[in-house]
Design a protein around this motif. Structure first.
Motif, mmCIF file in Angstrom:
data_model
loop_
_atom_site.group_PDB
_atom_site.id
_atom_site.type_symbol
_atom_site.label_atom_id
_atom_site.label_comp_id
_atom_site.label_asym_id
_atom_site.label_seq_id
_atom_site.Cartn_x
_atom_site.Cartn_y
_atom_site.Cartn_z
ATOM 1 N N HIS A 241 24.573 10.691 18.932
ATOM 2 C CA HIS A 241 23.499 10.413 17.978
ATOM 3 C C HIS A 241 23.113 8.932 17.994
ATOM 4 N N THR A 242 21.807 8.681 17.847
ATOM 5 C CA THR A 242 21.279 7.315 17.872
ATOM 6 C C THR A 242 20.237 7.140 16.772
ATOM 7 N N VAL A 243 20.310 6.010 16.076
ATOM 8 C CA VAL A 243 19.252 5.651 15.130
ATOM 9 C C VAL A 243 18.075 5.123 15.947
ATOM 10 N N THR A 244 16.912 5.709 15.759
ATOM 11 C CA THR A 244 15.699 5.261 16.443
ATOM 12 C C THR A 244 14.693 4.748 15.418
ATOM 13 N N ARG A 245 13.673 4.055 15.905
ATOM 14 C CA ARG A 245 12.621 3.592 14.988
ATOM 15 C C ARG A 245 11.250 3.990 15.525
ATOM 16 N N PHE A 246 10.496 4.655 14.656
ATOM 17 C CA PHE A 246 9.098 4.982 14.936
ATOM 18 C C PHE A 246 8.249 4.163 13.967
ATOM 19 N N CYS A 247 7.313 3.418 14.517
ATOM 20 C CA CYS A 247 6.539 2.469 13.715
ATOM 21 C C CYS A 247 5.050 2.796 13.830
ATOM 22 N N THR A 248 4.412 3.065 12.707
ATOM 23 C CA THR A 248 2.964 3.234 12.695
ATOM 24 C C THR A 248 2.308 1.888 12.413
ATOM 25 N N THR B 80 0.807 -1.221 0.000
ATOM 26 C CA THR B 80 0.000 0.000 0.000
ATOM 27 C C THR B 80 0.845 1.278 0.000
ATOM 28 N N SER B 81 2.160 1.133 -0.068
ATOM 29 C CA SER B 81 2.997 2.322 -0.172
ATOM 30 C C SER B 81 2.790 2.985 -1.537
ATOM 31 N N PRO B 82 2.705 4.311 -1.584
ATOM 32 C CA PRO B 82 2.546 4.984 -2.883
ATOM 33 C C PRO B 82 3.758 4.809 -3.791
ATOM 34 N N TYR B 83 4.871 4.323 -3.242
ATOM 35 C CA TYR B 83 6.085 4.109 -4.026
ATOM 36 C C TYR B 83 6.212 2.668 -4.518
ATOM 37 N N SER C 268 -3.393 3.293 5.601
ATOM 38 C CA SER C 268 -3.427 4.451 6.501
ATOM 39 C C SER C 268 -2.140 4.533 7.316
ATOM 40 N N ALA C 269 -1.593 3.384 7.712
ATOM 41 C CA ALA C 269 -0.344 3.360 8.482
ATOM 42 C C ALA C 269 0.811 3.937 7.675
ATOM 43 N N VAL C 270 0.873 3.589 6.392
ATOM 44 C CA VAL C 270 1.942 4.090 5.530
ATOM 45 C C VAL C 270 1.788 5.597 5.321
ATOM 46 N N GLU C 271 0.569 6.039 5.133
ATOM 47 C CA GLU C 271 0.312 7.474 4.966
ATOM 48 C C GLU C 271 0.834 8.258 6.172
ATOM 49 N N TYR C 272 0.549 7.758 7.373
ATOM 50 C CA TYR C 272 1.008 8.422 8.592
ATOM 51 C C TYR C 272 2.532 8.395 8.706
ATOM 52 N N ALA C 273 3.136 7.259 8.362
ATOM 53 C CA ALA C 273 4.594 7.120 8.469
ATOM 54 C C ALA C 273 5.315 8.082 7.532
ATOM 55 N N LEU C 274 4.790 8.259 6.348
ATOM 56 C CA LEU C 274 5.420 9.165 5.388
ATOM 57 C C LEU C 274 5.255 10.626 5.815
ATOM 58 N N LYS D 242 -3.744 6.322 15.458
ATOM 59 C CA LYS D 242 -4.793 7.339 15.420
ATOM 60 C C LYS D 242 -4.272 8.641 14.820
ATOM 61 N N THR D 243 -5.148 9.312 14.096
ATOM 62 C CA THR D 243 -4.783 10.584 13.472
ATOM 63 C C THR D 243 -4.283 11.588 14.507
#
Length: 344
Positions: free
Chosen positions: A318-325, A182-185, A262-268, A330-331
């Motif tokens: 500096h640290t690489v972090t991960r945010f996951c939708t 479902t990614s637009p890419y 919807s999850a991908v939309e939020y992540a982008l 929720k919006t």
């Protein structure tokens, strides 16, 4: 605390719960021989546009990876994977526990390329000491990758072509497949995957189900005795309808695609917010995971209100972090995070 640590923090989509309650006192056959599982199989065959595929239901991703790989390889063979692949460092040696080595290839973006497979294969078979080495017996990839990147159709076609020329079954881990599709890419369809891979699975645990993954097998040699192997390894669920019901709901009226989209939309949107703030991201994730490189101060600010993964250290500051939708994000939660990034 608003948590973006993973995509399986919530239970399941409400429509699944409704169906489970509705069917709770209806009797049905066990071990997946029920009407709900048969209905789900038909829906998945339609989604793949393939009537000749075999469809099996398992409970979790590690279990699925271990069983699929063990079902394909002979005792002296190993599975080829990107060094960042999920089976390498995130499954407590589950593949090795089945007696098979994971043969790793370098990758900066989580993907491996057809040319790497050819070079590895040639190096093995051209070695005069090849009998002393583990023989490459299959290829493992995931889509999206561990870093959230996507295989293009051209890349998948190249991999498939080489694997078939070399007689190496191609296995695609689809734990987060809904977010890739479902990614637009994305330019790959479920039908493409069914045609280009010998076996793959459709993730449910991370994509709106309580639990469960669907193994789809298109190559006849891989189909043989697969259910025997599932049973031997304790993965044929007695109340199999619990899996069938869930995927029957997810593959009705495109629910699977709607909730993952919807999850991908939020992540982008989240990625854009980090970029606009001047925060660099590790890799180029195009699905539901984003990997901002935060300073210690930025991490401390966001930790007060949000949960996220600490991925890897870059340096002292500096640290690489991960945010996951997820399908359940929720919006208002994503809006709050984006606003706090802007104010940080």
């Amino acid at each position: 605390m608003i948590n973006f640590q993973s995509d399986y923090l919530e239970g399941c989509h409400p429509k699944i719960l409704e169906k489970l309650v509705e069917t709770n006192f209806k009797q049905s056959s066990g071990y997946g021989n029920d009407e709900y599982t048969k209905d789900a199989v038909l829906k998945i065959k339609r989604a793949c546009n393939r009537e000749d595929i075999d469809v099996h239901f398992l409970v979790g991703g590690t279990q699925t990876n271990a069983i699929v790989i063990a079902s394909i390889l002979r005792p002296h063979q190993g599975v080829v994977s990107a060094i960042s692949g999920h089976i390498v460092d995130h499954e407590a040696g589950a593949i090795e526990a089945t007696g098979h080595k994971v043969i790793t290839l370098p990758s900066k973006d989580g993907k491996i390329q057809a040319e790497q497979i050819k070079e590895l294969y040639a190096a093995h078979w051209n070695s005069h000491m090849r009998e002393s080495d583990v023989q490459p017996g299959m290829v493992y990839i995931s889509n999206p990758t561990e870093m959230g990147t996507l295989y293009t159709k051209a890349e998948l076609e190249s991999l498939s072509k080489v694997c078939r020329e070399l007689d190496l079954p191609l296995f695609l881990d689809g734990a987060r497949l809904g977010y890739a599709l479902t990614s637009p890419y994305n330019d790959v369809t479920l039908e493409d995957i069914a045609n280009l891979c010998d076996v793959f699975y459709i993730g449910g645990t991370k994509c709106g189900a309580l639990f469960g993954e669907v193994v789809v097998i298109s190559a006849n040699p891989v189909k043989k005795d697969f259910r025997y192997i599932m049973k031997q390894r304790g993965s044929v669920l007695a109340k199999g309808r619990l899996l069938g019901i869930q995927f029957g709901v997810l593959f009705e009226e495109d629910l699977y695609y709607k909730i993952c989209g919807s999850a991908v939309e939020y992540a982008l949107k989240l990625r854009q917010a980090f970029e606009e703030k001047g925060i660099k991201l590790y890799g180029h994730s195009l699905a539901n995971q984003q990997f901002p490189i935060l300073t210690n101060a930025q991490m401390n600010v966001l930790k007060k209100k949000y949960g996220f993964e600490v991925w890897s250290k870059v340096d002292e500051n500096h640290t690489v972090t991960r945010f996951c939708t997820s399908w359940a994000t929720k919006t208002e939660d994503i809006d709050a995070l984006i606003e706090d990034i802007r104010l940080m």
